[in-house]
Design an enzyme around this catalytic site. Sequence first.
Site, PDB file in Angstrom:
ATOM      1  N   GLY A  14     -20.666  -6.603  32.021  1.00 35.36           N
ATOM      2  CA  GLY A  14     -20.728  -5.224  31.520  1.00 35.36           C
ATOM      3  C   GLY A  14     -21.381  -5.145  30.161  1.00 35.36           C
ATOM      4  N   TYR A 152      -5.220   1.731  35.326  1.00 31.46           N
ATOM      5  CA  TYR A 152      -5.852   1.025  34.200  1.00 31.46           C
ATOM      6  C   TYR A 152      -4.813   0.192  33.440  1.00 31.46           C
ATOM      7  CZ  TYR A 152      -8.761   0.465  29.970  1.00 31.46           C
ATOM      8  OH  TYR A 152      -9.479  -0.044  28.916  1.00 31.46           O
TER       9      TYR A 152
HETATM   10  P1  NDP Z   1     -18.981   1.433  28.923  1.00 35.55           P
HETATM   11  O1  NDP Z   1     -18.751   2.353  30.076  1.00 35.55           O
HETATM   12  O2  NDP Z   1     -19.581   1.997  27.676  1.00 35.55           O
HETATM   13  O3  NDP Z   1     -19.844   0.196  29.406  1.00 35.55           O
HETATM   14  C1  NDP Z   1     -19.434  -0.472  30.556  1.00 35.55           C
HETATM   15  C2  NDP Z   1     -20.433  -1.553  30.895  1.00 35.55           C
HETATM   16  O4  NDP Z   1     -19.962  -2.253  32.045  1.00 35.55           O
HETATM   17  C3  NDP Z   1     -21.798  -1.010  31.259  1.00 35.55           C
HETATM   18  O5  NDP Z   1     -22.771  -1.963  30.903  1.00 35.55           O
HETATM   19  C4  NDP Z   1     -21.697  -0.878  32.783  1.00 35.55           C
HETATM   20  O6  NDP Z   1     -22.990  -0.860  33.369  1.00 35.55           O
HETATM   21  C5  NDP Z   1     -20.908  -2.142  33.096  1.00 35.55           C
HETATM   22  N1  NDP Z   1     -20.150  -2.113  34.346  1.00 35.55           N
HETATM   23  C6  NDP Z   1     -19.265  -1.186  34.767  1.00 35.55           C
HETATM   24  N2  NDP Z   1     -18.765  -1.543  35.958  1.00 35.55           N
HETATM   25  C7  NDP Z   1     -19.333  -2.728  36.297  1.00 35.55           C
HETATM   26  C8  NDP Z   1     -19.227  -3.595  37.399  1.00 35.55           C
HETATM   27  N3  NDP Z   1     -18.423  -3.295  38.434  1.00 35.55           N
HETATM   28  N4  NDP Z   1     -19.965  -4.728  37.422  1.00 35.55           N
HETATM   29  C9  NDP Z   1     -20.786  -5.033  36.394  1.00 35.55           C
HETATM   30  N5  NDP Z   1     -20.933  -4.248  35.315  1.00 35.55           N
HETATM   31  C10 NDP Z   1     -20.213  -3.102  35.269  1.00 35.55           C
HETATM   32  O7  NDP Z   1     -17.549   0.773  28.642  1.00 35.55           O
HETATM   33  P2  NDP Z   1     -16.918   0.279  27.258  1.00 35.55           P
HETATM   34  O8  NDP Z   1     -17.909  -0.488  26.479  1.00 35.55           O
HETATM   35  O9  NDP Z   1     -16.207   1.424  26.654  1.00 35.55           O
HETATM   36  O10 NDP Z   1     -15.769  -0.708  27.805  1.00 35.55           O
HETATM   37  C11 NDP Z   1     -15.986  -2.101  27.982  1.00 35.55           C
HETATM   38  C12 NDP Z   1     -14.642  -2.753  28.218  1.00 35.55           C
HETATM   39  O11 NDP Z   1     -13.791  -2.511  27.100  1.00 35.55           O
HETATM   40  C13 NDP Z   1     -13.884  -2.209  29.448  1.00 35.55           C
HETATM   41  O12 NDP Z   1     -13.254  -3.255  30.119  1.00 35.55           O
HETATM   42  C14 NDP Z   1     -12.848  -1.277  28.840  1.00 35.55           C
HETATM   43  O13 NDP Z   1     -11.714  -1.155  29.640  1.00 35.55           O
HETATM   44  C15 NDP Z   1     -12.544  -2.016  27.543  1.00 35.55           C
HETATM   45  N6  NDP Z   1     -11.971  -1.160  26.513  1.00 35.55           N
HETATM   46  C16 NDP Z   1     -12.682  -0.089  26.023  1.00 35.55           C
HETATM   47  C17 NDP Z   1     -12.136   0.703  25.039  1.00 35.55           C
HETATM   48  C18 NDP Z   1     -12.865   1.875  24.466  1.00 35.55           C
HETATM   49  O14 NDP Z   1     -12.259   2.641  23.701  1.00 35.55           O
HETATM   50  N7  NDP Z   1     -14.143   2.076  24.743  1.00 35.55           N
HETATM   51  C19 NDP Z   1     -10.790   0.439  24.508  1.00 35.55           C
HETATM   52  C20 NDP Z   1     -10.131  -0.707  25.097  1.00 35.55           C
HETATM   53  C21 NDP Z   1     -10.720  -1.468  26.053  1.00 35.55           C
HETATM   54  P3  NDP Z   1     -23.265  -0.177  34.811  1.00 35.55           P
HETATM   55  O15 NDP Z   1     -22.479   1.098  34.836  1.00 35.55           O
HETATM   56  O16 NDP Z   1     -24.741   0.029  34.856  1.00 35.55           O
HETATM   57  O17 NDP Z   1     -22.786  -1.180  35.810  1.00 35.55           O
END
Ligand code: NDP
Length: 258
Positions: A14, A152
Amino acid sequence: MEMNLAGKTALITGSSDGIGLAVARGLAAEGVAVLINGRHADKVDQACKSIGELATPAVGDVATVDGIAAVLKAVSEAGGVDILINNAGTGSNETIMEAPDEKWQDYWDLHVMAAVRLARGVVPYMEARGSGVVLNNASICAVQPLWYEPIYNVTKAALMMFSRTLATELVGKNIRVNCVNPGLVQTPDWENTARELTAESGGDWQGYLQNVANEHAPIKRFCTPAELADFFVFLCSDRASYSIGSTYFVDGGMKVTV
Ligand code: NDP
């Protein structure tokens, strides 16, 4: 502080956007070759271009067996990895009474099985190299649940326990496993949600995010992805050599218990 990370290779799931992209940028800045993952090749290519020559695409949906196979093929072509960061994930919105089994399974596959399957795939490379690091990005919701996203909360709690358990299994192989639980991080995910929720009431999405921060985080602001990435980079480095099997909160004071 010298991180001594230059020459290493990392897979960050991701990492075409948000926190993962910031972590990839942070590692590349230290001279780490980074495998950039996401489901969409165009977004992954764009992220790679923004990072430069140390970035290589590793496209695939890590919630599926086929997607993991595609990612592991990219890992093999890169000659293996020293660092695995399980970051891909997303929030949910449901009640336990109404959510169908399929939704539970989808989030289990994304937040837990991806980490299990990738560990099986990349740890042999780390063993061959004599060391490695696995970091799992869970969430403060793993211990302090938000009422509207039970799936989640539960799957992130499972990822945190997976992390602790894998750490015990791999410590004897000189592979360090840790977990990071962020609080509020201002990523495109949050910004898009705020835009949607304010679209019919004037569009003040920044004001919406400020209210969220005021309500939940004593620091009264969101963390930036780059701010969080610094923490990940440190944990990847030998500077964190005694950190094993722990969960670190980066949450601006959001967690209310010790
Ligand atoms: P974003 O939605 O901004 O980015 C998510 C990334 O993951 C993108 O690059 C997306 O690309 C990729 N992605 C999503 N699903 C898949 C998949 N099935 N396989 C491969 N790639 C995938 O998310 P965040 O940066 O906000 O979050 C990242 C992590 O941090 C998550 O696990 C989230 O739960 C965790 N987190 C976030 C917080 C926040 O406040 N933002 C707080 C606490 C934890 P694409 O869609 O093109 O696949």
